[in-house]
Enzyme design. Sequence first.
Site, PDB file in Angstrom:
ATOM      1  N   ASP A   1      72.016  71.078  92.584  1.00 30.55           N
ATOM      2  CA  ASP A   1      71.516  69.869  91.929  1.00 30.55           C
ATOM      3  C   ASP A   1      71.590  68.734  92.955  1.00 30.55           C
ATOM      4  O   ASP A   1      72.656  68.198  93.203  1.00 30.55           O
ATOM      5  CB  ASP A   1      72.374  69.555  90.705  1.00 30.55           C
TER       6      ASP A   1
ATOM      7  N   HIS B   1      77.787  69.384  88.611  1.00 24.59           N
ATOM      8  CA  HIS B   1      78.771  68.299  88.637  1.00 24.59           C
ATOM      9  C   HIS B   1      80.208  68.818  88.554  1.00 24.59           C
ATOM     10  O   HIS B   1      81.128  68.052  88.268  1.00 24.59           O
ATOM     11  CB  HIS B   1      78.529  67.268  87.532  1.00 24.59           C
TER      12      HIS B   1
ATOM     13  N   ASP C   1      70.948  62.934  97.203  1.00 26.03           N
ATOM     14  CA  ASP C   1      72.407  63.002  97.120  1.00 26.03           C
ATOM     15  C   ASP C   1      72.870  64.142  96.219  1.00 26.03           C
ATOM     16  O   ASP C   1      72.107  64.702  95.433  1.00 26.03           O
ATOM     17  CB  ASP C   1      72.980  61.680  96.624  1.00 26.03           C
TER      18      ASP C   1
ATOM     19  N   HIS D   1      65.984  64.321  94.555  1.00 21.89           N
ATOM     20  CA  HIS D   1      66.892  63.279  95.055  1.00 21.89           C
ATOM     21  C   HIS D   1      67.759  63.817  96.183  1.00 21.89           C
ATOM     22  O   HIS D   1      68.073  65.003  96.243  1.00 21.89           O
ATOM     23  CB  HIS D   1      67.720  62.649  93.938  1.00 21.89           C
TER      24      HIS D   1
ATOM     25  N   GLU E   1      70.663  59.082  93.446  1.00 16.28           N
ATOM     26  CA  GLU E   1      70.336  59.304  92.037  1.00 16.28           C
ATOM     27  C   GLU E   1      71.589  59.504  91.202  1.00 16.28           C
ATOM     28  O   GLU E   1      71.710  58.978  90.092  1.00 16.28           O
ATOM     29  CB  GLU E   1      69.415  60.527  91.915  1.00 16.28           C
TER      30      GLU E   1
END
Length: 486
Positions: free
Chosen positions: A115, A457, A78, A76, A145
């Site tokens: 990620d 994250h 983003d 993905h 995503e």
Amino acid sequence: MSELSTLSPQPLWDIFAQICAIPHPSYHEEALVAHIIEWAKNKKFHVERDEIGNVLIRKPASKGMENRKAVVLQAHLDMVPQKNNDTQHDFTQDPIRPYIDGDWVTADGTTLGADNGIGMASALAVLADESIKHGPLEVLLTMTEEAGMDGAFDLQSGWLQADILINTDSEEEGEIYMGCAGGIDVVTALQLSREALPTNYKTLQLTIKGLKGGHSGGDIHLGLGNANKLLARFLAAHTDELELKLIHLQGGTLRNAIPREGSTIIAVPAHKVEKLSQLKESYLETLKNEYAVVEHNLTLLLEETEISSHALTTDCQTRFISMLNSMPNGVIRMSDVAKGVVETSLNMGIVTMDEEKTEVICLIRSLIESGKDYVVEILRSLAKLSGAEIIASGSYPGWQPDANSPIMQLVRETYHQLFDKTPNIMVIHAGLECGLFKKPYPDMDMVSIGPTIRGAHSPDEKVHIKSVGQYWQLLTAILKAIPVKE
């Protein structure tokens, strides 16, 4: 030149450094897309976009491998934008600043975007490296995503020509993923009523910070502190004895990131300010004891503030604090089928408040559809008791494991041949796009692999350098070993 150029495999790290240099948080991927499309065109690859913005690049098979099954490498576009409170960074304008820290690559005060930037870089590096043997090859890069799987939701049938999909969004070297959780967003909204503060009240701001945060799927079982829940706990315990008036509360920035920071603006009678300070210190010591193993930098700050907005009425305040304090958070149930894997969880990711309304935004994840339904009904019942309303939206399916998957068997055998050990076959509690891909491509054989990433994250995100090399070895060996199409 980035210092990442000193790392191996160099083409992968060079491309990752270029990705870091171009801002690409969710909903702001266009600059990166433009760069990738220009790169692909310069290398004479076929490249196109669909209506939602997903990018598809095709490369013909290596000589002599034209009869192999076609493979699509998927990542993905983003990244999750999270930064430390004292870091000045605009994710829509500023580049990520990666650097080498011992055995890891991390970023300066922000998420790194490994990620899924490492996966994206690996797919592009495969395209660029003419020495890698492979059959017909596609690279699919999906939009947004992290904020709702937009690109995967709208992927059209018939666009991909591949027989096999290799998702590059896993975060543990030595593990092969063949299933994942589904999810659903729930927003609980409570209308607020306010009144003027009594006379002789002092207004203060209580802030919790220094929590680790992390991925609301992959890290939800670690027992990390949730800033929103910890603020609610303090308010529920001490509002009455302090004659406390609540003016504002906010915490967290993303539904899929465990909240690291939060703050509340409160008012107490002037003669109870010292008592508030004592209770704050006592609460801090309690939390440090409870979270001694997992949260080493937790802190509470109490500061006077000039804000003198109207406070919540007593009834409204009671319903809000009670709702926030009693709302479930974290692991709801462990899986009976996939041992050691969380079956159902939720993350109280964001709390916002303005003069008229407060919203609590949660992400529920579950390996089974009924698990999502169960937690939605818990929140619905709590909303009824609190006089709030809920909206559930954005439901996406999990990826049902297939124990007979040929690509999973091939990846396992290839890994064993390369590293002389057997990889773990896993189901991940985080959301992967594979479950959504199964709708337009029900017969496509899928697997997910990746290097070791920690703290996804969160600003502590880092990727293990050696594991990137191992992942690259595995990926290129798999492509070479793809069987003939019958």
